[in-house]
Write a protein that holds these residues in place. Structure first.
Motif, mmCIF file in Angstrom:
data_model
loop_
_atom_site.group_PDB
_atom_site.id
_atom_site.type_symbol
_atom_site.label_atom_id
_atom_site.label_comp_id
_atom_site.label_asym_id
_atom_site.label_seq_id
_atom_site.Cartn_x
_atom_site.Cartn_y
_atom_site.Cartn_z
ATOM 1 N N THR A 72 0.829 -1.208 0.000
ATOM 2 C CA THR A 72 0.000 0.000 0.000
ATOM 3 C C THR A 72 0.860 1.253 0.000
ATOM 4 O O THR A 72 0.457 2.290 -0.518
ATOM 5 C CB THR A 72 -0.847 0.047 1.302
ATOM 6 N N ILE A 73 2.013 1.147 0.626
ATOM 7 C CA ILE A 73 2.884 2.309 0.817
ATOM 8 C C ILE A 73 3.685 2.564 -0.463
ATOM 9 O O ILE A 73 4.226 1.623 -1.050
ATOM 10 C CB ILE A 73 3.797 2.048 2.041
ATOM 11 N N PRO A 74 3.749 3.809 -0.909
ATOM 12 C CA PRO A 74 4.490 4.118 -2.138
ATOM 13 C C PRO A 74 5.978 3.758 -2.027
ATOM 14 O O PRO A 74 6.553 3.758 -0.937
ATOM 15 C CB PRO A 74 4.299 5.631 -2.296
ATOM 16 N N ILE A 92 -7.560 0.737 0.852
ATOM 17 C CA ILE A 92 -6.610 0.450 1.937
ATOM 18 C C ILE A 92 -7.156 -0.597 2.903
ATOM 19 O O ILE A 92 -8.270 -0.458 3.417
ATOM 20 C CB ILE A 92 -6.326 1.740 2.746
ATOM 21 N N ASP A 93 -6.357 -1.639 3.132
ATOM 22 C CA ASP A 93 -6.656 -2.565 4.229
ATOM 23 C C ASP A 93 -5.769 -2.139 5.394
ATOM 24 O O ASP A 93 -4.538 -2.314 5.341
ATOM 25 C CB ASP A 93 -6.345 -4.008 3.805
ATOM 26 N N PRO A 94 -6.349 -1.572 6.459
ATOM 27 C CA PRO A 94 -5.515 -1.032 7.541
ATOM 28 C C PRO A 94 -4.653 -2.088 8.217
ATOM 29 O O PRO A 94 -3.570 -1.766 8.719
ATOM 30 C CB PRO A 94 -6.534 -0.438 8.523
ATOM 31 N N VAL A 95 -5.101 -3.353 8.180
ATOM 32 C CA VAL A 95 -4.315 -4.417 8.827
ATOM 33 C C VAL A 95 -3.017 -4.647 8.036
ATOM 34 O O VAL A 95 -1.925 -4.762 8.607
ATOM 35 C CB VAL A 95 -5.135 -5.725 8.932
ATOM 36 N N LEU A 101 3.936 -0.928 7.931
ATOM 37 C CA LEU A 101 4.571 0.108 8.758
ATOM 38 C C LEU A 101 5.492 -0.539 9.786
ATOM 39 O O LEU A 101 6.583 -0.048 10.069
ATOM 40 C CB LEU A 101 3.510 0.969 9.449
ATOM 41 N N LYS A 102 5.061 -1.669 10.317
ATOM 42 C CA LYS A 102 5.884 -2.385 11.309
ATOM 43 C C LYS A 102 7.194 -2.848 10.660
ATOM 44 O O LYS A 102 8.269 -2.723 11.256
ATOM 45 C CB LYS A 102 5.080 -3.577 11.843
ATOM 46 N N ALA A 103 7.063 -3.339 9.426
ATOM 47 C CA ALA A 103 8.265 -3.819 8.725
ATOM 48 C C ALA A 103 9.244 -2.672 8.454
ATOM 49 O O ALA A 103 10.440 -2.901 8.259
ATOM 50 C CB ALA A 103 7.863 -4.504 7.425
ATOM 51 N N LEU A 104 8.737 -1.437 8.436
ATOM 52 C CA LEU A 104 9.617 -0.284 8.174
ATOM 53 C C LEU A 104 10.362 0.171 9.426
ATOM 54 O O LEU A 104 11.346 0.903 9.329
ATOM 55 C CB LEU A 104 8.786 0.903 7.652
ATOM 56 N N GLU A 105 9.872 -0.263 10.591
ATOM 57 C CA GLU A 105 10.421 0.257 11.866
ATOM 58 C C GLU A 105 11.945 0.201 11.973
ATOM 59 O O GLU A 105 12.571 1.186 12.368
ATOM 60 C CB GLU A 105 9.759 -0.440 13.064
#
Ligand code: GDP
Ligand code: IMO
Ligand code: MG
Length: 440
Positions: A72-74, A92-95, A101-105
């Motif tokens: 989902t993230i560009p 968007i599926d928020p899950v 986003l977690k994988a980007l941490e």
């Protein structure tokens, strides 16, 4: 008599000299390498914006020995100087977004600074995913081969004017709207006689992710994007899927549910057609497809198997093996026409190393006629590819870092394709890593 208005001197000139927005999109059935190339081009742009599709996309980026897959993230997210926008045309599926986003941490991405989400983007509900599964199960052998991410049902609710949007999560009516849509879906699932016993668990996770979404930068993205253009920011729109999966122009009904072609960037971001600048059309040196539907140049033999192995052709979202075949010029010409492509990018040239001969489909045989375009019906009416064969190359390309190093037969292939497609190939990609990208 008054002199005619000289627009170049008038107050309107400023409007005319607006920045344009460039678009990068796939010309085949998806997975052309869009994520990789967007990441490579991002340093040239202030903003990267997704305009359609959703977590059915799987965009792979590789650098410094690490592979990242975004849904989902560009794909500009790893560059701290660029803003990334998820536009109104996206679902968007928020899950799934929370997991991304977690994988980007670990990578120090300052989400508050670089990520912006349109209030007008549609939300994929847990029941949309269940409906996708129910619909596919009901189709049996005629199934689309959907990624089962809820894409079709969510776009159906959007155009049916029932959808729930990101902006709704800011309203005190949110739960009422959610429950109304969920109840409608449960009725439909009942009609399908589909077991939805997992809904409670899915819903708990979804509601938790909605809280996270609430904390992100929610924007009126059409204003954001146009204001950026006004202040001379450069913007690259990142397509998902491919032109041959477009809901209008793809091999319907074996398509996705959005407009994947360039026009989708206008409706999916709120930019006017006269604001479109360069259109980068990306294609593989051969062709793949995942899911059901027609694929005229598909190889069912050991050559197809060899390409799948050499190209690691397994879906980035579902892990399914991708169907492989030769490059298809009638299909590419169609996609170039629909998108107004100004520059071509060829990926995965390295995968064809070692093939003594490369086939290029130049025409189809259709109803005993040789044609050079895609006919209306390529599902029930057979099209047989007509091939032109060109010499292959032996060299391993993956260590090459400049166009001058490429073997002559590859450059001949590139020039042959340019001649046929009448658009310059400005980038040749020779491996999944950022550094394996050769500019011409
Ligand atoms: P996208 O959906 O268009 O972003 O493409 P995907 O990420 O789904 O699939 C492309 C796959 O090919 C990914 O695994 C990339 O890492 C990989 N890839 C991209 N460009 C090249 C290339 O030039 N050569 C090779 N061998 N792999 C590439
Ligand atoms: P990226 O952006 C390849 C295919 C599915 C199926 C059809 C419909 O990574 O290139 P959907 O889930 O949208 O209802 O599926 O479209 N498909 C893709 N194929 N790459 C994709 O995205 C795809 N997104 C959807 O396999 O055939
Ligand atoms: Mg992909």
């Amino acid at each position: 008599m008054e002199p005619a208005i000289n627009v170049t001197q008038s107050k309107f000139r400023k409007l005319r000299s607006f920045m344009k927005i460039d678009v990068l999109l796939g010309l085949q059935w998806g997975d052309e390498g869009k994520g990789k190339i967007v990441d490579v081009l991002t340093p040239k742009y202030n903003v990267i914006a997704r305009f359609q599709g959703g977590p059915n996309a799987g965009h792979t980026l590789e650098f410094e020995g690490i592979k990242h897959v975004l849904h989902t993230i560009p794909s500009g997210i790893f560059h701290s100087d660029s803003e990334n926008v998820i536009g109104n045309g996206v679902v968007i599926d928020p899950v799934i977004m929370e997991a991304e986003l977690k994988a980007l941490e670990p990578f120090n991405v300052d989400i508050n600074k670089v990520l912006f989400v349109s209030r007008k983007a549609q939300l994929i509900l847990p029941t949309h995913k269940l409906l996708d599964a129910a619909s596919e199960a009901a189709k049996g052998k005629d199934k689309i081969g959907s990624t089962l991410k809820g894409i079709g049902p969510t776009y159906m609710d959007k155009t049916g004017r029932n959808g729930l949007r990101v902006g709704d999560i800011e309203s005190d009516q949110f739960m009422a709207k959610y429950n109304k849509l969920k109840d409608k879906h449960i009725q439909l699932l009942g009609n399908f006689k589909f077991d939805y016993s997992e809904l409670d668990a899915l819903e708990t996770a979804w509601m938790k992710s909605i809280e996270l979404l609430r904390g992100l930068n929610l924007i009126d993205s059409e204003h954001f994007v146009n204001n950026r253009l006004k202040s001379n920011s450069s913007i690259l729109a990142e397509g998902a899927q491919g032109s041959l999966l477009d809901v209008d122009f793809g091999s319907y009904p074996f398509v996705t549910s959005s407009n994947t072609v360039c026009a989708g960037a206008c409706t999916g971001l709120g930019v006017a057609p006269n604001r479109i600048g360069d259109v980068y059309g990306i294609f593989k040196a051969y062709c793949t497809r995942v899911g059901s539907g027609p694929f005229p140049t598909e190889l069912h033999d050991s050559v197809g198997e060899e390409i799948r192995k050499a190209g690691h052709e397994f879906g980035a979202t579902t892990g399914r093996p991708r169907r492989c075949g030769w490059i298809d010029l009638p299909a590419l010409k169609y996609a170039i026409m629909l998108n107004g492509v100004t520059q071509l990018i060829m990926t995965k040239a390295d995968v064809l190393s070692g093939f003594s001969e490369i086939n290029v489909c130049t025409h189809y045989m259709h109803k005993n006629e040789k044609i050079d375009y895609m006919p209306y019906d390529i599902i029930s009416e057979e099209v047989t590819p007509v091939y032109h064969s060109v010499p292959g190359w032996e060299e391993d390309l993956t260590g090459m870092r400049s166009i001058d190093e490429l073997p002559k037969s590859l450059m001949d292939y590139v020039e042959y394709l340019e001649g046929e497609l009448e658009v310059p190939i400005s980038i040749v990609s020779v491996g999944p890593d950022r550094t394996q990208t050769l500019m011409r």
